[in-house]
Design an enzyme around this catalytic site. Structure first.
Site, PDB file in Angstrom:
ATOM      1  N   ASN A  65       3.124  -6.000  -5.450  1.00  0.00           N
ATOM      2  CA  ASN A  65       3.770  -6.259  -4.166  1.00  0.00           C
ATOM      3  C   ASN A  65       2.833  -6.124  -2.970  1.00  0.00           C
ATOM      4  OD1 ASN A  65       3.696  -3.477  -4.638  1.00  0.00           O
ATOM      5  ND2 ASN A  65       5.535  -3.095  -3.419  1.00  0.00           N
TER       6      ASN A  65
ATOM      7  N   GLU B 108       2.612   7.078  -7.433  1.00  0.00           N
ATOM      8  CA  GLU B 108       3.370   6.522  -6.306  1.00  0.00           C
ATOM      9  C   GLU B 108       4.433   5.629  -6.928  1.00  0.00           C
ATOM     10  OE1 GLU B 108       3.070   7.416  -3.292  1.00  0.00           O
ATOM     11  OE2 GLU B 108       1.187   8.518  -3.410  1.00  0.00           O
TER      12      GLU B 108
ATOM     13  N   CYS C  91       8.458  -0.179  -1.817  1.00  0.00           N
ATOM     14  CA  CYS C  91       9.121   1.064  -2.200  1.00  0.00           C
ATOM     15  C   CYS C  91       9.662   1.813  -0.993  1.00  0.00           C
ATOM     16  CB  CYS C  91       8.166   1.948  -3.004  1.00  0.00           C
ATOM     17  SG  CYS C  91       6.610   2.267  -2.188  1.00  0.00           S
TER      18      CYS C  91
END
Length: 462
Positions: free
Chosen positions: A138, A234, A268
């Protein structure tokens, strides 16, 4: 391996390139080459590391448009978003060049304790050796920079496994680093699938530190499989933004739309849950709908496009199903809610959402926001905390007591006041609580994670 992976443009469905399908053998070979380069990186003067990182930043700036075009074709992000990402990656390398010059320990007052009389000393920060880096699709270039730049600044070598959907920009970045003077083997890129190349990197015994950015489902099991190595994770998020009675509704609405639909919601830290005080619900809803209606979908390479496509048809299938299930459970689509192509989904805002709905608990990773009402700030904070995630959160308020109460009580790595949780400065210690991850990124903080402390103690012979 003789097999190749096709890199598919999610907007056109066409192949934009092919990369090798690496596996355990390729990872092992890359780690061996990195081991051969370890001494050169460890002994490299700080100013030389800084020069390489600075030159890499300059090359990224010079080649910004080519990088942006490539990332757009790989990921389906809009060209404006990928231009911003390239600029961000260049800034990360430049900042790492500065931090490379500031890598140091400090003296230790051994004589502060009786047994330390006549002792002097200090501690150093030394590289862990080889950093294994696994990056997502992403934000492929900037998140690779967040792993590679601090690792090199602190004298490590890196073996990078980029996402199989977006590997081409990683290979181009590696080329730029070599041109900038990085020694052979100091950065190795292995392209392949997560369950093959990624798994081999996770479990390799010669990797001293693993930095992973990806889904909670994959990441949560990595520490147990990584063996005796340090791990930074993460993972996902389900970011809440609280809008109180005293909030500047105009500014909140503008920021929520920006934070909820950038990268088609595939961040996120995208705004997902909008927790709004019941008394200002209608005015906020009206402003949100008006702004969402103005978003333009289309060709990601078109300058006028605001929202691109999802990464794949399968991702769009997942979003479509989640929205349909939420509507069947009582939610309403205030705007959007429909698929408009193989990998495209309308920017969507659902109302009448309950916090116990799966769509409010799980990560959406889509151009989707949810409006949930509250009556008291304590209720809003409880809802903000009512997911397995704890990455970023935010609150819009003019009341300092409300702001500080939220900052104190929300369980998250960051709490933004009068800003959406999608905000991230690349110098801040970024990371999550609960199942959103372990460790922190941000160049200086990542360098601390990627180095070991060594104490040097000298007894004076007097």
């Amino acid at each position: 391996m003789s097999e190749a992976i096709e890199v598919i443009n999610p907007y056109t469905g066409t192949c934009v390139g092919k990369v090798p399908r690496g596996g355990a053998a390729e990872v092992d070979a890359a780690v061996r080459r990195a081991k051969e380069a370890m001494q050169a990186m460890r002994n490299m003067p700080l100013h030389r590391r800084a020069a390489i990182l600075k030159k890499t930043s300059q090359l990224l700036q010079e080649r910004a448009e080519a990088f942006a075009q490539l990332i757009t074709q790989e990921s389906g992000k809009t060209i404006r978003e990928t231009r911003a990402e390239v600029a961000r990656a260049a800034a990360i390398f430049e900042y790492a060049a500065e931090e490379a010059r500031r890598l140091h320990g400090e003296t230790l007052p051994f004589d502060a304790f009786p047994n330390g009389e006549n002792h002097i000393g200090f501690y150093l920060r030394e590289p862990v050796g080889i950093v294994g880096a696994i990056t997502p699709w992403n934000v492929p270039l900037a998140l690779a920079a967040h792993k590679i730049a601090p690792a090199l600044a602190s004298g490590n070598c890196v073996v990078l496994k980029p996402a199989e959907q977006t590997p081409l920009n990683a290979l181009r970045l590696a080329q730029a680093l070599r041109e900038a003077g990085l020694p052979e083997g100091a950065l190795e890129v292995v392209t392949g699938y997560g369950e093959e190349a990624g798994d081999a990197l996770v479990t390799h015994p010669d990797v001293g530190f693993l930095s992973f950015t990806g889904s909670r489902e994959v990441g949560i099991g990595l520490p147990a499989r990584a063996g005796y190595k340090r791990v930074a994770l993460e993972l996902g998020g389900n970011s809440p933004i609280i809008v109180t009675q005293s909030a500047d509704i105009e500014r909140a609405a503008e920021a929520i739309v920006r934070g909820g639909y950038a990268v088609a919601g595939q961040l996120c830290i995208s705004v997902q849950r909008i927790l709004v005080h019941r008394t200002v619900r209608e005015v906020l809803l009206e402003k949100l709908i008006a702004r969402i209606r103005q978003l333009r979908l289309g060709d990601p390479l078109d300058e006028a496009t605001d929202v691109g496509v999802l990464i794949s048809k399968e991702a769009c299938d997942r979003v479509e199903k989640a929205v349909q299930e939420a509507v069947q459970a009582g939610a309403k689509a205030a705007i959007g809610g429909k698929r408009i192509g193989p990998a495209a989904f309308e920017p969507t805002l659902l109302t009448d959402v309950r916090q116990d709905m799966p769509i409010a608990i799980n990560e959406a990773f889509a151009p989707l926001t949810l409006l949930i009402e509250f009556d008291t700030l304590d209720e809003a904070i409880a809802m903000a905390n009512a997911t397995p995630y704890g990455l970023n959160a935010g609150i819009y308020t003019r009341d300092i007591e409300e702001a500080l109460s939220a900052a104190n009580a929300i369980v998250a790595g960051s709490v933004m006041i009068n800003e959406v949780p999608t905000f991230r400065s690349d110098l801040m210690p970024y990371g999550g609580r609960k199942q959103s991850g372990l460790g922190r990124e941000g160049v200086r903080f990542a360098m601390e994670e990627m180095t070991e402390t060594k104490v040097v103690c000298i007894q004076r012979l007097i």
